[in-house]
Design an enzyme around this catalytic site. Sequence first.
Site, short mmCIF file in Angstrom:
data_model
loop_
_atom_site.label_atom_id
_atom_site.label_comp_id
_atom_site.label_asym_id
_atom_site.label_seq_id
_atom_site.Cartn_x
_atom_site.Cartn_y
_atom_site.Cartn_z
N HIS A 189 0.78 -1.21 -0.02
CA HIS A 189 -0.13 0.08 0.02
C HIS A 189 0.96 1.14 -0.03
CE1 HIS A 189 -3.66 -1.93 -0.11
NE2 HIS A 189 -3.84 -2.27 1.39
N GLU A 431 1.89 -19.11 -17.88
CA GLU A 431 2.73 -18.75 -16.81
C GLU A 431 3.23 -19.81 -16.28
OE1 GLU A 431 0.05 -16.76 -14.03
OE2 GLU A 431 -1.56 -18.04 -14.60
N ASP A 455 4.79 -15.43 -12.41
CA ASP A 455 4.90 -16.72 -11.95
C ASP A 455 5.74 -17.52 -13.04
OD1 ASP A 455 3.44 -16.80 -9.70
OD2 ASP A 455 1.49 -17.31 -10.85
N CYS A 502 1.34 -9.66 -19.57
CA CYS A 502 0.67 -9.16 -18.58
C CYS A 502 1.47 -8.91 -17.25
CB CYS A 502 -0.70 -9.66 -18.37
SG CYS A 502 -1.07 -10.97 -17.82
#
Length: 574
Positions: A189, A431, A455, A502
């Site tokens: 965050h 992946e 991944d 992505c």
Amino acid sequence: MLKGIPASPGIVAGKAFLFDIRQLIVTEKDIKQDAVPSEITRFEEALIKTRSEILTIQKKISREMGAQHAEIFNAHLLVLEDRTLIEEIIEGLKKELKCVEYIFSKVIGKYIKVFSNMNDEYLKERTSDIEDVGKRILKNLIGAQEKTLSDLKEQVIVVAYDLSPSDTANMHKKNVIGFVTDIGGRTSHTAIMAKSLEIPAVVGLEKATVRIKTGDTLIVDGTEGIVIINPDKSVLKKYETKQQKFAEFGKILLDFKDILAATIDGHRVEISANIELPDEVDSVIAHGAEGIGLYRTEFLYMNRNDIPDEEEQFEAYKKVAAKLSKSPVIIRTLDLGGDKFLSQLKFPHEMNPFLGWRAIRFCLARPEIFKAQLRAMLRASVFGNVKIMFPMISGLGELRQAIKVLEEAKQELKNKKMNFNHDIEVGAMIEIPSAALTCDLLAKEVDFFSIGTNDLIQYSLAVDRANEKIAYLYRPTHPAVLRLIKNIIDSGHKENIWVGMCGEMAAESGFVLILLGLGLDEFSMSPLTIPEMKYVVSNVKFEDARKIAEEALSLPTGEEIEAFANKRLNEFIP
């Protein structure tokens, strides 16, 4: 000089302010049986007060930064409403006969330990949510005065062990010109808020709070992940020049956000955005994305006590599809499982969750949940250019099973005479190494591939990317990784399907030339990075990129490939 993780780009120099967020001291006190009800009342009052504080901060963030950033605090509110947590504290009070702040501290500490030991980077970094709420409740239980960053009277660079969402929410952008923390990662965050506030930040420095004192002069390079303590005049001058160049470059990038991504010699690629929530679409449009390359649907399921039904999912997907009109929206089916567990879905405890019952494996085992999501996606396809993508595919058998369930979902909608795009495009996320090595077979049965490098790299190199001790081994430019990527792209093109990416690798400007040269058709990334990627693509020739990729593949180590790629990038874009 300290080296950490770049969290938010930019360069700033200023005075350090050491923000002390050490744990509140809780004293163990015995209580009598008849004092239990009053202790429960104290606990409930602390919960009410904490809820009020969080709602106030959430409104402030919504007003100043937008609703999507205020949603960070929904997770905090859910902690306050967690019946399991509340009942465990009340039971502990009755059983141990200790003061409520002691019992609360003990229970919340257990929860923090569980989350901090998780392998999943995203969930591991959600530990800060629990710590932040826990700190607020304890403060209200013992009547401690809260320290915030809202009352700063001069411009400073904040130095802290960690900064919770509440801490960053209380920052005044005028006076907090940068910050550095001992812990944290790219998906924390702290990093998210820093980017939103456009404040340079470096996280994961480990010993910043030990090495830096209040009043020290700091240079924070959030682009390179560097912090310099008490630099001399020559170093300050050097970074002032670098800062000016960075600011000038930012202005140049604004001119590129609305152009189509094409090389000097006319080779077109698509630059798309990754999103998690429907409210992020405004940012997607504002930064010039050509569509959404990855819509992570699992965030509809998280931080709640129930499972979203078909109608709720349909409305979420429809909202995104309708706003983007004809632009592609690739919606990934549910990627829960492993460490992204939900108690309402009854995930089993697993010794190795990242290799366990997750993503498409979970969906195929729970067809009622899977079909509800697929029907929602299909219905949303009437309102825009929706495509469906299956994650974690390991081979042809799984892919065929997933497509079979999709066909069943289509038939169910036909039976109900509900509209959907009958020719909706379907893709596979590549992946897993087994999929990367057999993608020639997979390519015959889908409309597109999207490479999930996060991944793929982790599995190919046997590296846990959240483990600091072996983080140096997580290298996107490893020859094995590049060879897998080349094989995926070549196999897709042989079957006349397009291939996108992505993962985080797609957003690294140093790797763009190699990926472009390998023939990647689509790059999907955080919306904030899109103008920079368009700028890089528009300043090179495709033929040059092909030669760079070819030479990169001939180099023996990831270190050499990365150095070579950065050198060539600097030649094209000084």
